[in-house]
Design a protein around this motif. Structure first.
Motif: not given
Length: 357
Positions: A161-167, A182-186, A191-193, A204-209
């Protein structure tokens, strides 16, 4: 004289019996069919068949597109009898005073449900009662085109999902109950606590996504079409998307990376004031019947909670879904989706992130 008295008593008993029968019939007729408030696929005839056989009437049905919509509608006064929220959602409905416990002794199919699902934390309402009857389950992971991203076919990783090759050639689901855990686990966050600092890292990771995705969608048809055409090479999806494409012969895989995939469980709950409790319970029981379970796995692509019914399902169905026949072991290997704390705040943040704010 004695004979007259006997006859009088007999006549009285007969009259009382007749009156009681008429009263019961009127009460039965007056209750009317119960209303099932449910996701679209889960009100098809196989889910209603056992109920119809018992009461010789068809339940009323109403569809909701998402659980926030369903919750808001009930809070505004809508009054169904049986509803179908998922495990991560039903606590909100319970806390809002919308539900009453379900007596499992009144469900003929209860003991056919997976032991793992029957013992989910938080569903018990005391001895012999539950708030939530598990109905079906599925997974959230990534469906990948193995011919277009072969390195991820050999070594599954959600990092695609974050690989520049597949942007611009990947997609994610729209709902926060799927995407945020999902993204938190990565990035190693539960995410539940989450602490406030951890939530900042997830945002920040969601913005990158969002900078890397082609589109955000929970529409199975759009996801399947995007993967089939090659518009996208990977999509965060439910297993049904993978199963649809696999059945069509498309070169796809459903990732099961180290650490397991997410598992959602959806179920059945009863309104605090059902129009007829016996009918509501019969409708719940009908939805987890053998007929309903077989239909769920063979025609919808989710996996039913009723494990006994799976014994009659052909191996080819499991192979197409990519699910082993040993469902119990498989369920224990994954991560159950649960309720997100501060969900309104999370929804607002995700909405802003998707909008580029």
């Amino acid at each position: 004289m004695a004979m007259k008295r006997v006859l009088s008593v007999a006549a009285l008993v007969a009259a009382v019996g007749l009156f009681a029968g008429v009263a019961a019939e009127r009460a039965y007729a007056g209750s009317g069919p119960p209303t099932l408030f449910q996701w679209e696929d889960y009100m098809d005839p196989p889910f209603l068949a056992q109920y119809e056989q018992k009461y010789h009437e068809t339940p009323k049905v109403a569809i909701y597109a998402d659980e926030d919509e369903a919750y808001a509608k009930m809070r505004a006064g809508y009054h169904p009898d049986v509803m179908g929220p998922c495990y991560y959602e039903f606590p909100r409905w319970k806390e809002a005073g919308l539900l009453q416990p379900i007596d499992t002794s009144k469900l003929t199919n209860w003991k056919k449900i997976s032991p793992t699902l029957r013992s989910l934390p938080g569903i018990s309402a005391g001895p012999g009662k539950v708030w939530f009857v598990p109905h079906y389950w599925g997974n959230t992971s990534i469906t990948v085109r193995t011919d277009l991203a072969p390195e991820y076919a050999k070594k599954p990783s959600w990092n695609i999902l974050f690989d520049p090759k597949y942007k611009g050639r990947v997609s994610v689901l729209d709902g926060v109950d799927d995407t945020v855990p999902f993204i938190a686990h990565m990035i190693g966050i539960d995410a539940y606590h989450m602490t406030p600092a951890q939530w900042d890292k997830v945002k920040a990771k969601l913005r990158e996504l969002i900078q890397n995705v082609r589109f955000v969608s929970s529409d199975d048809t759009q996801l399947a079409q995007g993967l089939a055409s090659g518009e996208i090479v990977a999509a965060m999806s439910w297993r049904v998307t993978y199963a649809t494409l696999h059945k069509e012969g498309k070169p796809v895989a459903y990732m099961n990376p180290p650490g397991g995939m997410f598992t959602y469980v959806c179920g059945l709950v009863m309104h605090k004031n059902p129009s007829d409790e016996a009918k509501a319970l019969a409708l719940i029981d009908s939805s987890i019947s053998d007929t309903a379970a077989t239909y769920t796995i063979e025609h919808i692509g989710d996996e039913p909670s009723n494990e006994e019914a799976l014994a009659k399902v052909p191996n080819s169905v499991f192979e197409n879904l990519g699910v082993p026949r040993d469902v119990e072991t498989f369920l224990k290997s994954g991560l159950f989706q649960k309720r997100l704390k501060n969900k309104p705040e999370i929804i607002n943040a995700w909405t802003e992130i998707k909008a580029g704010l």
